[in-house]
Design an enzyme around this catalytic site. Sequence first.
Site, PDB file in Angstrom:
ATOM      1  N   GLY A  60       9.280 -91.893 -24.824  1.00 24.27           N
ATOM      2  CA  GLY A  60       8.601 -90.858 -24.043  1.00 24.27           C
ATOM      3  C   GLY A  60       7.319 -91.284 -23.361  1.00 24.27           C
ATOM      4  N   ASN A  72       6.912 -91.931 -20.154  1.00 28.43           N
ATOM      5  CA  ASN A  72       6.768 -91.160 -18.920  1.00 28.43           C
ATOM      6  C   ASN A  72       6.431 -89.695 -19.216  1.00 28.43           C
ATOM      7  OD1 ASN A  72       7.081 -92.806 -16.489  1.00 28.43           O
ATOM      8  ND2 ASN A  72       9.096 -93.316 -17.319  1.00 28.43           N
ATOM      9  N   LEU A  75      19.035 -91.065 -21.282  1.00 27.56           N
ATOM     10  CA  LEU A  75      20.129 -92.021 -21.117  1.00 27.56           C
ATOM     11  C   LEU A  75      21.503 -91.445 -21.419  1.00 27.56           C
ATOM     12  CD1 LEU A  75      18.369 -95.131 -22.703  1.00 27.56           C
ATOM     13  CD2 LEU A  75      18.491 -94.477 -20.287  1.00 27.56           C
ATOM     14  N   ILE A  92      25.436 -86.684 -17.915  1.00 28.43           N
ATOM     15  CA  ILE A  92      25.689 -85.242 -17.783  1.00 28.43           C
ATOM     16  C   ILE A  92      26.520 -85.013 -16.521  1.00 28.43           C
ATOM     17  CG2 ILE A  92      23.755 -84.337 -19.123  1.00 28.43           C
ATOM     18  CD1 ILE A  92      22.056 -84.264 -16.626  1.00 28.43           C
ATOM     19  N   HIS A 143      13.366 -94.072 -11.841  1.00 31.09           N
ATOM     20  CA  HIS A 143      14.169 -95.285 -12.044  1.00 31.09           C
ATOM     21  C   HIS A 143      13.268 -96.505 -11.847  1.00 31.09           C
ATOM     22  CE1 HIS A 143      17.751 -97.774 -12.189  1.00 31.09           C
ATOM     23  NE2 HIS A 143      17.278 -98.448 -11.159  1.00 31.09           N
ATOM     24  N   ASP A 190      22.054 -92.503  -9.598  1.00 33.62           N
ATOM     25  CA  ASP A 190      20.928 -93.110  -8.862  1.00 33.62           C
ATOM     26  C   ASP A 190      21.074 -93.042  -7.341  1.00 33.62           C
ATOM     27  OD1 ASP A 190      19.695 -93.776 -11.266  1.00 33.62           O
ATOM     28  OD2 ASP A 190      20.528 -95.795 -11.318  1.00 33.62           O
TER      29      ASP A 190
END
Length: 209
Positions: free
Chosen positions: A14, A16, A93, A96, A112, A153
């Site tokens: 965590g 970020n 990671l 979904i 990213h 991405d």
Amino acid sequence: MGTVKIAVLVSGGGTNLQALIDAEKRGELGCGRISLVIASKPGVYALERAKNNDIASCVLARKDYDGIASYSKALADTLEENGADLVVLAGFLTIIDEQVYERFPNRIINIHPALIPSFCGKGFYGLHVHEAALEKGVKVSGATVHIVTPECDAGPIILQKAVDVMQDDTPETLQKRIMEQAEWKILPEAVRLFCDGRITVENNKVIIK
């Protein structure tokens, strides 16, 4: 404009998430407020960060669901129940499906650790990204914040920041520099742009007003 409720999705330490928490404390997220942290596995340090900052959190463990569809439905339901306006994938990671994207169109963003379209897509996560960059011998890498779409991405890019690659870099040193110089700066900035209502998407491109 009222409060924009932010849900942050995590799978690990965590860092970020911490950058967003720190930015909110400095008043740098505009009217954004981190209201929920969802972890894809129990016991990750990101949950401690949430607890230490009085942010509600929950664990939706991927192993508790029989497939991507049932997991995605549970995730989307949880986000809706908590009234999330913006969903931030911060080192999340777990795959979904479109159920989540369809219920939160243009409201899910991801960070990213490379300059998309380089070193992105399936299999490019964590240190793998930096290993690939060093193997290619690139002179700059960096980070990208983009809107999440069903294709990995490939969503519209909000912000990017370049970081120099040093000749003696290891994947670990490059990862650290990109976090410190790019990720932790542009992720809070992108969140603020969203919360201030300054992001629109036209023809798969982000326009910043």
